[in-house]
Design a protein around this motif. Sequence first.
Motif, PDB file in Angstrom:
ATOM      1  N   GLY A 171      28.444  58.003 -28.552  1.00 30.00           N
ATOM      2  CA  GLY A 171      27.441  58.300 -27.535  1.00 30.00           C
ATOM      3  C   GLY A 171      26.067  57.788 -27.899  1.00 30.00           C
ATOM      4  O   GLY A 171      25.657  57.848 -29.059  1.00 30.00           O
ATOM      5  N   SER A 172      25.352  57.269 -26.885  1.00 31.40           N
ATOM      6  CA  SER A 172      24.015  56.709 -27.129  1.00 31.40           C
ATOM      7  C   SER A 172      23.027  57.775 -27.589  1.00 31.40           C
ATOM      8  O   SER A 172      22.025  57.459 -28.237  1.00 31.40           O
ATOM      9  CB  SER A 172      23.492  56.038 -25.854  1.00 31.40           C
ATOM     10  N   GLU A 173      23.309  59.043 -27.269  1.00 28.21           N
ATOM     11  CA  GLU A 173      22.406  60.114 -27.690  1.00 28.21           C
ATOM     12  C   GLU A 173      22.487  60.382 -29.191  1.00 28.21           C
ATOM     13  O   GLU A 173      21.695  61.163 -29.727  1.00 28.21           O
ATOM     14  CB  GLU A 173      22.689  61.401 -26.914  1.00 28.21           C
ATOM     15  N   TRP A 174      23.452  59.743 -29.881  1.00 31.71           N
ATOM     16  CA  TRP A 174      23.616  59.937 -31.323  1.00 31.71           C
ATOM     17  C   TRP A 174      23.208  58.712 -32.124  1.00 31.71           C
ATOM     18  O   TRP A 174      23.613  58.533 -33.265  1.00 31.71           O
ATOM     19  CB  TRP A 174      25.060  60.339 -31.641  1.00 31.71           C
ATOM     20  N   ARG A 175      22.400  57.846 -31.503  1.00 27.10           N
ATOM     21  CA  ARG A 175      21.853  56.692 -32.226  1.00 27.10           C
ATOM     22  C   ARG A 175      20.419  56.475 -31.794  1.00 27.10           C
ATOM     23  O   ARG A 175      20.037  56.825 -30.673  1.00 27.10           O
ATOM     24  CB  ARG A 175      22.707  55.453 -32.000  1.00 27.10           C
ATOM     25  N   LEU A 176      19.630  55.933 -32.688  1.00 25.19           N
ATOM     26  CA  LEU A 176      18.214  55.713 -32.409  1.00 25.19           C
ATOM     27  C   LEU A 176      17.844  54.283 -32.765  1.00 25.19           C
ATOM     28  O   LEU A 176      18.009  53.857 -33.912  1.00 25.19           O
ATOM     29  CB  LEU A 176      17.354  56.686 -33.228  1.00 25.19           C
ATOM     30  N   GLU A 177      17.355  53.540 -31.772  1.00 25.53           N
ATOM     31  CA  GLU A 177      16.828  52.199 -32.013  1.00 25.53           C
ATOM     32  C   GLU A 177      15.334  52.345 -32.273  1.00 25.53           C
ATOM     33  O   GLU A 177      14.593  52.853 -31.435  1.00 25.53           O
ATOM     34  CB  GLU A 177      17.097  51.294 -30.811  1.00 25.53           C
ATOM     35  N   THR A 178      14.894  51.898 -33.431  1.00 24.37           N
ATOM     36  CA  THR A 178      13.515  52.149 -33.834  1.00 24.37           C
ATOM     37  C   THR A 178      13.040  51.072 -34.803  1.00 24.37           C
ATOM     38  O   THR A 178      13.728  50.065 -35.013  1.00 24.37           O
ATOM     39  CB  THR A 178      13.385  53.556 -34.451  1.00 24.37           C
ATOM     40  N   ALA A 179      11.869  51.261 -35.377  1.00 25.52           N
ATOM     41  CA  ALA A 179      11.326  50.330 -36.374  1.00 25.52           C
ATOM     42  C   ALA A 179      11.051  51.084 -37.663  1.00 25.52           C
ATOM     43  O   ALA A 179      10.536  52.208 -37.637  1.00 25.52           O
ATOM     44  CB  ALA A 179      10.045  49.677 -35.853  1.00 25.52           C
ATOM     45  N   VAL A 180      11.407  50.461 -38.773  1.00 19.36           N
ATOM     46  CA  VAL A 180      11.225  51.097 -40.077  1.00 19.36           C
ATOM     47  C   VAL A 180      10.583  50.115 -41.041  1.00 19.36           C
ATOM     48  O   VAL A 180      10.539  48.901 -40.796  1.00 19.36           O
ATOM     49  CB  VAL A 180      12.572  51.586 -40.661  1.00 19.36           C
ATOM     50  N   ILE A 181      10.081  50.654 -42.132  1.00 23.12           N
ATOM     51  CA  ILE A 181       9.655  49.847 -43.274  1.00 23.12           C
ATOM     52  C   ILE A 181      10.562  50.224 -44.436  1.00 23.12           C
ATOM     53  O   ILE A 181      10.763  51.418 -44.723  1.00 23.12           O
ATOM     54  CB  ILE A 181       8.176  50.101 -43.635  1.00 23.12           C
ATOM     55  N   GLU A 182      11.120  49.211 -45.091  1.00 24.05           N
ATOM     56  CA  GLU A 182      12.017  49.446 -46.214  1.00 24.05           C
ATOM     57  C   GLU A 182      11.352  49.013 -47.515  1.00 24.05           C
ATOM     58  O   GLU A 182      10.846  47.898 -47.613  1.00 24.05           O
ATOM     59  CB  GLU A 182      13.320  48.666 -46.022  1.00 24.05           C
ATOM     60  N   LEU A 183      11.360  49.910 -48.473  1.00 25.08           N
ATOM     61  CA  LEU A 183      10.908  49.575 -49.825  1.00 25.08           C
ATOM     62  C   LEU A 183      12.159  49.393 -50.681  1.00 25.08           C
ATOM     63  O   LEU A 183      12.805  50.369 -51.069  1.00 25.08           O
ATOM     64  CB  LEU A 183      10.016  50.690 -50.392  1.00 25.08           C
ATOM     65  N   LYS A 184      12.515  48.145 -50.918  1.00 31.37           N
ATOM     66  CA  LYS A 184      13.788  47.831 -51.575  1.00 31.37           C
ATOM     67  C   LYS A 184      13.864  48.395 -52.991  1.00 31.37           C
ATOM     68  O   LYS A 184      14.875  48.969 -53.389  1.00 31.37           O
ATOM     69  CB  LYS A 184      13.992  46.311 -51.612  1.00 31.37           C
ATOM     70  N   GLU A 185      12.792  48.232 -53.765  1.00 29.98           N
ATOM     71  CA  GLU A 185      12.826  48.669 -55.167  1.00 29.98           C
ATOM     72  C   GLU A 185      13.009  50.176 -55.282  1.00 29.98           C
ATOM     73  O   GLU A 185      13.713  50.660 -56.158  1.00 29.98           O
ATOM     74  CB  GLU A 185      11.552  48.231 -55.894  1.00 29.98           C
ATOM     75  N   GLU A 186      12.346  50.916 -54.388  1.00 31.46           N
ATOM     76  CA  GLU A 186      12.437  52.373 -54.428  1.00 31.46           C
ATOM     77  C   GLU A 186      13.642  52.889 -53.641  1.00 31.46           C
ATOM     78  O   GLU A 186      13.943  54.084 -53.668  1.00 31.46           O
ATOM     79  CB  GLU A 186      11.166  53.018 -53.860  1.00 31.46           C
ATOM     80  N   ASN A 187      14.315  52.000 -52.906  1.00 30.99           N
ATOM     81  CA  ASN A 187      15.439  52.375 -52.053  1.00 30.99           C
ATOM     82  C   ASN A 187      15.022  53.459 -51.054  1.00 30.99           C
ATOM     83  O   ASN A 187      15.714  54.454 -50.864  1.00 30.99           O
ATOM     84  CB  ASN A 187      16.633  52.849 -52.898  1.00 30.99           C
ATOM     85  N   GLU A 188      13.854  53.247 -50.426  1.00 24.70           N
ATOM     86  CA  GLU A 188      13.322  54.201 -49.457  1.00 24.70           C
ATOM     87  C   GLU A 188      13.127  53.529 -48.103  1.00 24.70           C
ATOM     88  O   GLU A 188      12.736  52.363 -48.029  1.00 24.70           O
ATOM     89  CB  GLU A 188      11.983  54.772 -49.936  1.00 24.70           C
ATOM     90  N   THR A 189      13.396  54.278 -47.053  1.00 27.89           N
ATOM     91  CA  THR A 189      13.204  53.805 -45.688  1.00 27.89           C
ATOM     92  C   THR A 189      12.228  54.737 -44.992  1.00 27.89           C
ATOM     93  O   THR A 189      12.409  55.958 -44.999  1.00 27.89           O
ATOM     94  CB  THR A 189      14.540  53.793 -44.915  1.00 27.89           C
ATOM     95  N   TYR A 190      11.186  54.161 -44.396  1.00 25.70           N
ATOM     96  CA  TYR A 190      10.148  54.936 -43.715  1.00 25.70           C
ATOM     97  C   TYR A 190      10.214  54.701 -42.211  1.00 25.70           C
ATOM     98  O   TYR A 190      10.319  53.563 -41.757  1.00 25.70           O
ATOM     99  CB  TYR A 190       8.754  54.546 -44.228  1.00 25.70           C
ATOM    100  N   LEU A 191      10.113  55.778 -41.451  1.00 24.00           N
ATOM    101  CA  LEU A 191      10.030  55.704 -39.997  1.00 24.00           C
ATOM    102  C   LEU A 191       8.576  55.440 -39.625  1.00 24.00           C
ATOM    103  O   LEU A 191       7.671  56.085 -40.150  1.00 24.00           O
ATOM    104  CB  LEU A 191      10.508  57.027 -39.404  1.00 24.00           C
TER     105      LEU A 191
END
Length: 199
Positions: free
Chosen positions: A60-80
């Motif tokens: 279901g489309s209500e269970w996914r979110l299309e958005t933009a993030v910033i990824e910090l590869k070294e820290e393995n962190e994803t920011y909304l």
Amino acid sequence: MTTHLNGKEPGSDAAKTEGFDLSRFRLTQNFVEKAGVKKKLTTIPIRKPNRQEYVRVRLGSEWRLETAVIELKEENETYLVAPELWSELPGEIVPKVLFMAITRQNVPLLWPIKMPGEDGRMDNWNRSALDAAELATRKWIRLTANRSLGAYDIFESTGDLPEPEWPDDTLQEIVKIAFRGLIIETMDHPVIRRLRGGL
């Protein structure tokens, strides 16, 4: 000395285990439900499934979110990233679709997959990941990186696995938990300052 007909003394260890059914004391899969308690989600990882775990994706489309993030590869962190900042961060934000997924161990996760760029193009890694996520709405699957192919191999479970037990939380609640402390809402955020050489 008094004995039973079976020859065991009353109160002896042998007598105490007579008729004892160990299976009565085993925790069941739905123990939490039977005990009248609800498991509270406090941590939800943001990652792709690892190569050894089977996962399902919620349909279901209500269970996914299309958005933009910033990824910090070294820290393995994803920011909304807040939408009002997207136009100020070209080249730093990445368009992703976040799928609500769950492992066979009932661990929920947000599975981020890169979306096509402005030119509509998508590499084989992300195309095969999207194919895997789509199949996972119906089947238990796992995926492994195939460097020679330049894409993921997708394996479908052949066993008779039960349907996943999804948490009651909404996608909004799940995203809020997953990105706690990982939301960029101002250009003064330490991550933005660091990317721009200010830290």
